[in-house]
Design an enzyme around this catalytic site. Structure first.
Site, mmCIF file in Angstrom:
data_model
loop_
_atom_site.group_PDB
_atom_site.id
_atom_site.type_symbol
_atom_site.label_atom_id
_atom_site.label_comp_id
_atom_site.label_asym_id
_atom_site.label_seq_id
_atom_site.Cartn_x
_atom_site.Cartn_y
_atom_site.Cartn_z
ATOM 1 N N ASN A 119 -1.279 22.222 -0.721
ATOM 2 C CA ASN A 119 -0.994 20.794 -0.461
ATOM 3 C C ASN A 119 -0.862 20.002 -1.758
ATOM 4 O OD1 ASN A 119 -3.821 21.065 -0.916
ATOM 5 N ND2 ASN A 119 -4.255 19.186 0.195
ATOM 6 N N ASP A 121 -13.511 24.873 -0.143
ATOM 7 C CA ASP A 121 -12.734 23.643 0.055
ATOM 8 C C ASP A 121 -13.054 22.649 -1.056
ATOM 9 O OD1 ASP A 121 -10.859 21.952 1.134
ATOM 10 O OD2 ASP A 121 -12.165 21.175 2.704
ATOM 11 N N HIS A 145 -10.920 29.307 0.041
ATOM 12 C CA HIS A 145 -10.229 28.025 0.323
ATOM 13 C C HIS A 145 -10.500 27.091 -0.847
ATOM 14 C CE1 HIS A 145 -9.065 24.708 3.364
ATOM 15 N NE2 HIS A 145 -9.184 24.127 2.172
ATOM 16 N N HIS A 173 -5.703 24.137 9.248
ATOM 17 C CA HIS A 173 -6.573 22.965 9.217
ATOM 18 C C HIS A 173 -6.613 22.453 10.654
ATOM 19 C CE1 HIS A 173 -8.284 19.259 7.169
ATOM 20 N NE2 HIS A 173 -8.249 18.964 8.455
ATOM 21 N N HIS A 215 -11.071 14.938 -6.730
ATOM 22 C CA HIS A 215 -10.298 13.695 -6.872
ATOM 23 C C HIS A 215 -10.909 12.950 -8.046
ATOM 24 C CE1 HIS A 215 -8.180 13.919 -2.977
ATOM 25 N NE2 HIS A 215 -9.305 14.413 -2.484
ATOM 26 N N ALA A 252 -10.466 11.843 0.588
ATOM 27 C CA ALA A 252 -11.327 12.849 1.216
ATOM 28 C C ALA A 252 -11.407 14.098 0.344
ATOM 29 C CB ALA A 252 -10.791 13.204 2.593
ATOM 30 N N HIS A 262 -8.818 24.074 -3.714
ATOM 31 C CA HIS A 262 -7.767 23.160 -4.185
ATOM 32 C C HIS A 262 -7.827 23.101 -5.704
ATOM 33 C CE1 HIS A 262 -6.888 21.604 -0.143
ATOM 34 N NE2 HIS A 262 -8.169 21.824 0.069
ATOM 35 N N LEU A 263 -6.741 23.535 -6.340
ATOM 36 C CA LEU A 263 -6.724 23.514 -7.814
ATOM 37 C C LEU A 263 -5.872 22.381 -8.382
ATOM 38 C CD1 LEU A 263 -6.598 27.267 -8.922
ATOM 39 C CD2 LEU A 263 -8.543 25.708 -8.887
ATOM 40 N N ARG A 264 -5.105 21.709 -7.502
ATOM 41 C CA ARG A 264 -4.232 20.606 -7.968
ATOM 42 C C ARG A 264 -3.246 21.081 -9.034
ATOM 43 N NH1 ARG A 264 -6.197 18.383 -3.465
ATOM 44 N NH2 ARG A 264 -8.111 17.250 -3.702
ATOM 45 N N HIS A 286 -12.474 25.850 7.105
ATOM 46 C CA HIS A 286 -13.613 24.921 7.014
ATOM 47 C C HIS A 286 -14.115 24.446 8.368
ATOM 48 C CE1 HIS A 286 -10.223 22.216 7.238
ATOM 49 N NE2 HIS A 286 -9.920 22.296 5.960
ATOM 50 N N LYS A 318 -0.460 28.279 5.278
ATOM 51 C CA LYS A 318 -1.449 27.270 5.675
ATOM 52 C C LYS A 318 -0.788 26.171 6.494
ATOM 53 C CE LYS A 318 -5.218 24.755 5.675
ATOM 54 N NZ LYS A 318 -5.837 24.053 4.561
#
Ligand code: NCD
Ligand code: ZN
Length: 334
Positions: free
Chosen positions: A40, A237, A12, A131, A241, A253, A14-16, A165, A94
């Site tokens: 996302n 996860d 899980h 989620h 940011h 978050a 997030h690579l943006r 998560h 997802k």
């Protein structure tokens, strides 16, 4: 002491996009053989074209590493033809409840609408990643969402459902009770409770969704992970940011754990005297549950101090500025 891990996976991540991706993706690509990439984005990954473009961008940025991006699609009601076509290009779909976390506005608002798509996913053997939080009181959200999980599991008895998560003792029990259900657990949820976030001075860099819970929840997660649970796997996860979006009014978050994930996992498994369970948690369980064979890659950790940088460009990592007991020996230290 050297610790060798075979094909570690982050289930899980997030690579943006854009410069943020260029900043964070090589870090995960260096110490993992593959990762499940969350969809996302500002414009969610919900078409084949977006999926291919995103995958290509990731591959470009990670071209110097052996690293498999396991792609996911953002859940929406999709027609059968589309799911048949997309199936071989994704590891799963997802599902986000609308507005529950970062960039989830176009998620699900009405859970009665999801069933036709779930029926096709079940038939095509496409895993459903969730989620799982309601829109109730923040500490009760995960528990309240269990009714949705229960309905999904009852109505789709062979659908592989992954509770992403998980943070509560109730969720651990739910996984225990359902053979078709797996779960990911993050590093930070194995280390902190709500006290670490708001019990003293408020710590924006520990603020994430789901929020860290009570000591008994932490204990239940640790017990499950350290006993080598056959359906619980590592998903960081890691959710970067920029510093100005964390240290401000309306803190975003997400905890950026990618640079410290492997060293800190080694540390907490060692402290629990369960280093024997680490290989299962960071790879074997995921390979089995998802029926995947990651590219060959071994990561070596050694018990030499690693001082965590305070910033990776504009992103502050978990344990910023602290010294960890384990470091990554090979591939070369990041
Ligand atoms: C994630 C993000 O920033 O994309 N944030 C988080 O707090 N975990 C989204 C998510 O996984 O909820
Ligand atoms: Zn996430």
């Amino acid at each position: 002491m050297i610790l060798s891990l075979n094909t570690p996976l982050d289930m899980h991540l997030h690579l943006r996009e854009g410069t943020m991706m260029q900043n964070v993706a090589p870090i995960s690509a260096a110490c993992f053989a593959g990762a499940v990439i969350m969809p996302n984005l500002i414009s969610p990954v919900d078409t084949l074209q977006k999926l291919f473009n995103y995958r290509e961008d990731i591959e470009k940025v990670c071209k110097n590493e052996i690293f498999e991006p396991y792609m996911t699609l953002f859940f929406k009601p999709y027609p059968r033809e589309f799911l048949e076509e997309v199936r071989e290009h994704i590891i799963g779909i997802k599902l986000y409840p609308a507005g529950i976390t970062t960039q989830s506005e176009s998620g699900v608002t009405d859970f009665n609408m999801i069933e036709p798509t779930l029926a096709i996913m079940e038939e095509l053997q496409i895993p459903l990643l969730v989620h799982g939080e309601s829109d109730g009181f923040v500490l009760d959200r995960e528990r309240e969402f269990l009714v949705v999980y229960r309905r999904i599991v009852e109505n789709f008895p062979v659908l592989h459902v992954i509770m992403e998560h998980i943070t509560t003792a109730d969720s651990v029990s739910f996984v225990d009770e359902h053979d078709t259900v797996s779960a990911t657990v993050t590093l930070h949820h194995l280390m902190i409770t709500l006290d670490d976030v708001i019990g003293g001075l408020m710590q924006p860099h520990l603020f994430c969704k789901p929020i860290a819970k009570k000591p008994r929840d932490l204990q239940a997660l640790r017990d499950a992970v350290f006993m080598g649970h056959p359906r619980i796997m590592f998903g960081s996860d890691s959710a970067p940011h920029p510093q100005h979006k964390k240290e401000c009014v309306g803190c975003a978050a997400g905890v950026f754990t990618a640079p410290v994930a492997m060293p800190l996992l080694a540390q907490i498994f060692e402290e629990a005297d369960r280093l024997d369970c680490l290989q299962g948690f960071v790879s074997d369980v995921a390979c089995k549950r998802y029926a995947i064979t990651p590219p060959a890659k071994t990561i070596e950790l050694e018990n030499k101090p690693y001082r965590v940088p305070t910033l990776f460009n504009n992103v502050r990592p978990f344990f910023a500025g602290e010294t960890l007991r384990w470091s990554i020996r090979s591939p070369a230290r990041i």
